[in-house]
Scaffold this active site. Structure first.
Site, PDB file in Angstrom:
ATOM      1  N   ASN A  64       0.800  -1.271   0.123  1.00  0.00           N
ATOM      2  CA  ASN A  64      -0.041  -0.138  -0.106  1.00  0.00           C
ATOM      3  C   ASN A  64       1.017   1.213  -0.098  1.00  0.00           C
ATOM      4  O   ASN A  64       1.546   1.468   1.083  1.00  0.00           O
ATOM      5  CB  ASN A  64      -0.873   0.081   1.148  1.00  0.00           C
ATOM      6  N   TRP A  65       1.036   1.931  -0.980  1.00  0.00           N
ATOM      7  CA  TRP A  65       1.950   2.903  -1.362  1.00  0.00           C
ATOM      8  C   TRP A  65       1.214   4.325  -0.576  1.00  0.00           C
ATOM      9  O   TRP A  65       1.981   5.222  -0.382  1.00  0.00           O
ATOM     10  CB  TRP A  65       2.227   3.412  -2.753  1.00  0.00           C
ATOM     11  N   LYS A  66       0.064   4.205  -0.418  1.00  0.00           N
ATOM     12  CA  LYS A  66      -0.594   5.632   0.393  1.00  0.00           C
ATOM     13  C   LYS A  66      -0.220   6.685  -0.459  1.00  0.00           C
ATOM     14  O   LYS A  66      -0.308   6.420  -1.759  1.00  0.00           O
ATOM     15  CB  LYS A  66      -0.163   5.503   1.551  1.00  0.00           C
ATOM     16  N   HIS A  97      -9.363   0.738   5.020  1.00  0.00           N
ATOM     17  CA  HIS A  97      -8.305   1.058   5.454  1.00  0.00           C
ATOM     18  C   HIS A  97      -8.398   1.914   6.769  1.00  0.00           C
ATOM     19  O   HIS A  97      -9.350   2.806   6.775  1.00  0.00           O
ATOM     20  CB  HIS A  97      -7.330   1.766   4.714  1.00  0.00           C
ATOM     21  N   GLU A 117      -6.833   4.420   8.079  1.00  0.00           N
ATOM     22  CA  GLU A 117      -6.692   5.620   7.433  1.00  0.00           C
ATOM     23  C   GLU A 117      -7.950   6.241   6.854  1.00  0.00           C
ATOM     24  O   GLU A 117      -8.220   7.548   6.851  1.00  0.00           O
ATOM     25  CB  GLU A 117      -5.456   5.833   6.701  1.00  0.00           C
ATOM     26  N   GLU A 156      -5.073  -5.355  10.547  1.00  0.00           N
ATOM     27  CA  GLU A 156      -4.280  -4.390  10.920  1.00  0.00           C
ATOM     28  C   GLU A 156      -4.390  -3.763  12.303  1.00  0.00           C
ATOM     29  O   GLU A 156      -5.530  -2.617  12.135  1.00  0.00           O
ATOM     30  CB  GLU A 156      -4.271  -3.520   9.673  1.00  0.00           C
ATOM     31  N   GLY A 203       2.617   2.057  10.984  1.00  0.00           N
ATOM     32  CA  GLY A 203       3.643   2.945  10.769  1.00  0.00           C
ATOM     33  C   GLY A 203       4.307   3.448  12.014  1.00  0.00           C
ATOM     34  O   GLY A 203       4.926   4.361  12.108  1.00  0.00           O
ATOM     35  N   SER A 256       3.539  -2.528  10.465  1.00  0.00           N
ATOM     36  CA  SER A 256       5.121  -2.490  10.493  1.00  0.00           C
ATOM     37  C   SER A 256       5.639  -3.759  10.003  1.00  0.00           C
ATOM     38  O   SER A 256       6.512  -4.250  10.662  1.00  0.00           O
ATOM     39  CB  SER A 256       5.301  -2.090  12.155  1.00  0.00           C
ATOM     40  N   GLY A 294       2.890  -1.293   4.341  1.00  0.00           N
ATOM     41  CA  GLY A 294       2.838   0.123   4.033  1.00  0.00           C
ATOM     42  C   GLY A 294       4.203   0.730   3.732  1.00  0.00           C
ATOM     43  O   GLY A 294       4.632   0.703   2.535  1.00  0.00           O
ATOM     44  N   GLY A 295       4.831   1.289   4.746  1.00  0.00           N
ATOM     45  CA  GLY A 295       6.054   1.866   4.401  1.00  0.00           C
ATOM     46  C   GLY A 295       7.140   1.109   3.630  1.00  0.00           C
ATOM     47  O   GLY A 295       8.004   1.633   2.759  1.00  0.00           O
TER      48      GLY A 295
HETATM   49  C1  PEP Z   1      -0.787  -0.108   6.045  1.00  0.00           C
HETATM   50  O1  PEP Z   1      -1.045   1.360   6.357  1.00  0.00           O
HETATM   51  O2  PEP Z   1      -1.599  -0.573   5.732  1.00  0.00           O
HETATM   52  C2  PEP Z   1       0.454  -0.564   6.845  1.00  0.00           C
HETATM   53  C3  PEP Z   1       0.373  -1.881   6.891  1.00  0.00           C
HETATM   54  O3  PEP Z   1       1.369   0.211   6.950  1.00  0.00           O
HETATM   55  P1  PEP Z   1       3.074  -0.052   7.741  1.00  0.00           P
HETATM   56  O4  PEP Z   1       3.522  -1.111   7.087  1.00  0.00           O
HETATM   57  O5  PEP Z   1       3.682   1.370   7.231  1.00  0.00           O
HETATM   58  O6  PEP Z   1       2.840  -0.025   9.158  1.00  0.00           O
END
Ligand code: PEP
Length: 242
Positions: free
Chosen positions: A8-10, A92, A94, A159, A165, A204, A225-226
């Site tokens: 997920n590049w957001k 999600h 967010e 999640e 994050g 994470s 994500g990141g």
């Molecule tokens: C996400 O937002 O779906 C996610 C898993 O982010 P991160 O891996 O950065 O925690």
């Protein structure tokens, strides 16, 4: 069932960065898992073009429940499908937090995704306060009950919001507990069909913890994500998948 590692590049990535990342992913062959990237809307066309005829699938990060209409700034599932997407993330945390999305809206988006031929990836997870109060299973079960249609076919991503994050993750035992409850809830709702739904863990996931998390029973892959913004770390996670 092959595990799915989804990135997920957001709201990240310029055209150039996206092209560099997609080029690096398209060269990767022989992975034991399925790979999916979900760029921001502006980059989907470009990334889907670069990943055409490769095993790497492309998805959206959200969609509107309607196919078209007066919804300024929104994108429909049909529009994603036309660009070459095969999946879309819905619900999600967010989106739920920043845009006040409710479970009912998430369910409408799931239906929209299926109508357009996309695989919905439905995100659920508890806040830190809910985890501290020992409510994670009840919260996740409640979200599943209200977000999934009775004929759901797609992917669920657990999640924990406090893990997104932050560099913090639940223990393997904690992940297993919630994933077992998610599986039980899916079987209660969908019958035997609930056994074949992939349940991703997200929050994470990094190259150094991926193998441990992906080994947990009932973990069918990862939503990243990141660490999905670098080909090296995303592919390292993918190589850790069974
Ligand atoms: C996400 O937002 O779906 C996610 C898993 O982010 P991160 O891996 O950065 O925690």
């Amino acid at each position: 069932m092959r595990q799915l590692v989804a990135g997920n590049w957001k709201m990240n990535g310029s055209c150039r960065q996206a092209a560099t990342l997609a080029e690096a992913l398209r060269g990767e062959a022989g992975l034991a898992c399925d790979l999916l990237v979900c760029p921001p809307f502006t980059l989907i066309d470009r990334v889907a073009g670069l990943l055409l005829h490769t095993p790497v699938a492309v998805g959206g990060q959200d969609c509107h429940a309607q196919a078209q209409g007066a919804h300024t700034g929104d994108i429909s599932a049909e529009m994603l499908a036309e660009l070459g997407c095969s999946a879309v993330i819905v619900g999600h945390s967010e989106r739920r937090q920043d845009h006040g999305e409710t479970d009912a809206e998430v369910q409408a988006k799931v239906r929209a995704a299926v109508r357009a031929g996309l695989t919905p990836i439905v995100c659920v997870g508890e806040t830190q306060a809910q985890r501290d109060a020992g409510q994670e299973v009840a919260v996740v079960r409640g979200q599943l009950a209200a977000s999934l249609p009775h004929d759901f076919a797609g992917v669920v991503a657990y999640e924990p919001i406090w893990a997104i994050g932050t560099g913090r993750t639940p223990t393997s035992d904690d992940v297993e507990t919630v994933h077992r409850h998610v599986r039980a809830a899916l079987v209660e709702r969908l019958g035997q069909g609930g056994r074949s739904v992939r349940i991703l863990y997200g929050g994470s996931v990094k190259p150094d913890n991926a193998a441990e998390l992906l080994r947990v029973p009932e973990v069918g892959g990862a939503l990243v994500g990141g660490a999905s913004l670098s080909a090296d770390s995303f592919l390292a996670i993918a190589r850790a998948a069974a």
